[in-house]
Write a protein that holds these residues in place. Sequence first.
Motif, PDB file in Angstrom:
ATOM      1  N   MET A 111      47.931 -62.395  49.705  1.00 31.31           N
ATOM      2  CA  MET A 111      46.615 -63.058  49.732  1.00 31.31           C
ATOM      3  C   MET A 111      46.603 -64.169  48.694  1.00 31.31           C
ATOM      4  O   MET A 111      47.056 -63.981  47.570  1.00 31.31           O
ATOM      5  CB  MET A 111      45.521 -62.040  49.410  1.00 31.31           C
ATOM      6  CG  MET A 111      45.330 -61.011  50.484  1.00 31.31           C
ATOM      7  SD  MET A 111      44.352 -61.652  51.804  1.00 31.31           S
ATOM      8  CE  MET A 111      42.724 -61.102  51.323  1.00 31.31           C
ATOM      9  N   THR A 112      46.080 -65.269  49.040  1.00 29.34           N
ATOM     10  CA  THR A 112      45.947 -66.359  48.073  1.00 29.34           C
ATOM     11  C   THR A 112      44.485 -66.532  47.703  1.00 29.34           C
ATOM     12  O   THR A 112      43.605 -65.980  48.343  1.00 29.34           O
ATOM     13  CB  THR A 112      46.491 -67.666  48.656  1.00 29.34           C
ATOM     14  OG1 THR A 112      45.734 -67.952  49.818  1.00 29.34           O
ATOM     15  CG2 THR A 112      47.955 -67.556  49.005  1.00 29.34           C
ATOM     16  N   ALA A 113      44.277 -67.279  46.631  1.00 25.63           N
ATOM     17  CA  ALA A 113      42.901 -67.494  46.192  1.00 25.63           C
ATOM     18  C   ALA A 113      42.148 -68.257  47.279  1.00 25.63           C
ATOM     19  O   ALA A 113      42.699 -69.160  47.905  1.00 25.63           O
ATOM     20  CB  ALA A 113      42.896 -68.279  44.890  1.00 25.63           C
ATOM     21  N   PRO A 114      40.876 -67.925  47.495  1.00 27.98           N
ATOM     22  CA  PRO A 114      40.086 -68.667  48.489  1.00 27.98           C
ATOM     23  C   PRO A 114      39.992 -70.136  48.115  1.00 27.98           C
ATOM     24  O   PRO A 114      40.067 -70.506  46.934  1.00 27.98           O
ATOM     25  CB  PRO A 114      38.717 -67.974  48.427  1.00 27.98           C
ATOM     26  CG  PRO A 114      38.945 -66.678  47.735  1.00 27.98           C
ATOM     27  CD  PRO A 114      40.146 -66.846  46.875  1.00 27.98           C
ATOM     28  N   GLU A 128      34.451 -66.945  35.278  1.00 32.93           N
ATOM     29  CA  GLU A 128      33.594 -67.568  36.298  1.00 32.93           C
ATOM     30  C   GLU A 128      34.211 -67.514  37.682  1.00 32.93           C
ATOM     31  O   GLU A 128      33.512 -67.656  38.668  1.00 32.93           O
ATOM     32  CB  GLU A 128      33.292 -69.003  35.899  1.00 32.93           C
ATOM     33  CG  GLU A 128      32.236 -69.047  34.789  1.00 32.93           C
ATOM     34  CD  GLU A 128      32.194 -70.365  34.066  1.00 32.93           C
ATOM     35  OE1 GLU A 128      31.937 -71.379  34.725  1.00 32.93           O
ATOM     36  OE2 GLU A 128      32.427 -70.378  32.844  1.00 32.93           O
ATOM     37  N   ALA A 129      35.515 -67.299  37.776  1.00 32.40           N
ATOM     38  CA  ALA A 129      36.133 -67.236  39.101  1.00 32.40           C
ATOM     39  C   ALA A 129      36.630 -65.832  39.423  1.00 32.40           C
ATOM     40  O   ALA A 129      37.341 -65.642  40.407  1.00 32.40           O
ATOM     41  CB  ALA A 129      37.284 -68.232  39.195  1.00 32.40           C
ATOM     42  N   ALA A 130      36.293 -64.855  38.616  1.00 34.13           N
ATOM     43  CA  ALA A 130      36.580 -63.442  38.875  1.00 34.13           C
ATOM     44  C   ALA A 130      38.075 -63.136  38.937  1.00 34.13           C
ATOM     45  O   ALA A 130      38.482 -62.146  39.536  1.00 34.13           O
ATOM     46  CB  ALA A 130      35.900 -62.963  40.159  1.00 34.13           C
ATOM     47  N   THR A 157      38.656 -58.388  42.675  1.00 35.11           N
ATOM     48  CA  THR A 157      37.528 -58.302  43.616  1.00 35.11           C
ATOM     49  C   THR A 157      37.729 -59.223  44.812  1.00 35.11           C
ATOM     50  O   THR A 157      37.339 -58.904  45.930  1.00 35.11           O
ATOM     51  CB  THR A 157      36.213 -58.677  42.901  1.00 35.11           C
ATOM     52  OG1 THR A 157      36.418 -59.889  42.177  1.00 35.11           O
ATOM     53  CG2 THR A 157      35.804 -57.582  41.933  1.00 35.11           C
ATOM     54  N   ARG A 158      38.366 -60.375  44.595  1.00 37.46           N
ATOM     55  CA  ARG A 158      38.528 -61.323  45.713  1.00 37.46           C
ATOM     56  C   ARG A 158      39.969 -61.338  46.213  1.00 37.46           C
ATOM     57  O   ARG A 158      40.288 -62.040  47.172  1.00 37.46           O
ATOM     58  CB  ARG A 158      38.098 -62.702  45.247  1.00 37.46           C
ATOM     59  CG  ARG A 158      36.677 -62.653  44.661  1.00 37.46           C
ATOM     60  CD  ARG A 158      36.225 -63.978  44.153  1.00 37.46           C
ATOM     61  NE  ARG A 158      36.128 -64.943  45.247  1.00 37.46           N
ATOM     62  CZ  ARG A 158      35.513 -66.108  45.141  1.00 37.46           C
ATOM     63  NH1 ARG A 158      34.937 -66.443  44.008  1.00 37.46           N
ATOM     64  NH2 ARG A 158      35.473 -66.941  46.147  1.00 37.46           N
ATOM     65  N   HIS A 159      40.830 -60.620  45.549  1.00 40.11           N
ATOM     66  CA  HIS A 159      42.198 -60.409  46.022  1.00 40.11           C
ATOM     67  C   HIS A 159      42.965 -61.700  46.216  1.00 40.11           C
ATOM     68  O   HIS A 159      43.443 -61.994  47.309  1.00 40.11           O
ATOM     69  CB  HIS A 159      42.209 -59.571  47.314  1.00 40.11           C
ATOM     70  CG  HIS A 159      41.401 -58.329  47.178  1.00 40.11           C
ATOM     71  ND1 HIS A 159      41.705 -57.354  46.265  1.00 40.11           N
ATOM     72  CD2 HIS A 159      40.270 -57.936  47.800  1.00 40.11           C
ATOM     73  CE1 HIS A 159      40.807 -56.406  46.340  1.00 40.11           C
ATOM     74  NE2 HIS A 159      39.909 -56.719  47.259  1.00 40.11           N
ATOM     75  N   GLY A 160      43.058 -62.482  45.164  1.00 36.55           N
ATOM     76  CA  GLY A 160      43.842 -63.703  45.257  1.00 36.55           C
ATOM     77  C   GLY A 160      44.528 -63.992  43.937  1.00 36.55           C
ATOM     78  O   GLY A 160      44.049 -63.606  42.869  1.00 36.55           O
TER      79      GLY A 160
END
Lengths: 170, 211
Positions: free
Chosen positions: B1-4, B46-48, B78-81
Amino acid sequence: MVSANNELAYNTKIEGDIVVTRADAVINWLRSSSVWPMPMGLACCAIELMGVAAARFDIARFGAEVFRFSPRQADCMIVAGTVTYKMAPHVRRIYDQMAEPKWVIAMGACASSGGMYRSYATLQGVDQIVPVDVYISGCPPRPEALLDALMKLQSKIKKEPSSSALLTSA
Amino acid sequence: MTAPADVTAAFQAKFPQATSRPSGDHPAFNLPVAEVHAALKYLRDEAAHDFLVDVTAIDNGVDASPRFTVIWHVYSTTRHGYVRLAADCASDENPVAPTVSDLWPTANWHERETYDLLGVKFENHPDLRRILMWEGYPYHPLRKDFPLAGIQTPLPDIEVAELTKASVKPAPMAGGPFVASSGEMNLTDAEPRAKDESWTERHEKPAPTSE
Ligand code: SF4
């Protein structure tokens, strides 16, 4: 051994009698039958060392089941694993702390020669630091190989001039 | 998974000096070493991207300049990236980077390892000692000018060195290093082998032919 026992059963006439033998034979028999190991487990070989102490291979059959983590109470250091240069002085210091008589088994390719670690970090054979009595090949050696090394060490101990060494060292 | 995509866009808006770094997997940025601490703090707060996966460094070669590039990997639980940051050190002789051990305690040992093996100093690190080699070892072994076999030095313990006459010696390479063939499905063929067996301790390594 001390004397050949040709009796097939318990003989009350022998009990309490005198046995004539050599001091070396008695001392070496005692020593070789209770080699207390100092487990110098430094890498993967130590897992096989644990295996040899457990029920399946059962080093207790050779009188060597009393693994002592205190060098003061141990007779035989089993160097099982990769000895780094950083660890090497500690290995030597622990060897120095063991009481005489003492022996060393280099277990596995790493302890014997550095093994596959031809690198800046690894001592190329523990015999540069301590005198080794028995080397075991293998990566890792089977537990049977360690038992074989122990038997080799026992036969080596049985050939030692123990009583003259005791008399001259005092 | 990459960062959104929104994370990378927001990151670049916030740090306009960050340039995209060629990457085969996750989004990666080059940025000036002075901005690294602020950038990682931004990513964390700020970007989790709350998990520091790795801190390491690259030695680009003895003659390269900039010679040392420090790498940080962060992951968002949390965002899996993942996001990767890279910063070139200003000095080629005494590379320096900021510590992030105040943001993530785990950075402490990563930075000690990078210092030990590559000699990158982390400013404001609470306890920048060697972690693998012993205190007082004179080299940084993962630098490109350090031979794999090692360099002769005294043992770490002077008493034992005197007693045993042993020292740290270059390891016999015996034609090695031995390299496994990756991707080989036949395990016999995949075994580590010396790629060049024409030289040993007794026969010098042949001089490279110019072609
Ligand atoms: S000889 Fe093999 S199994 Fe034993 S310590 Fe070395 S690498 Fe591990």
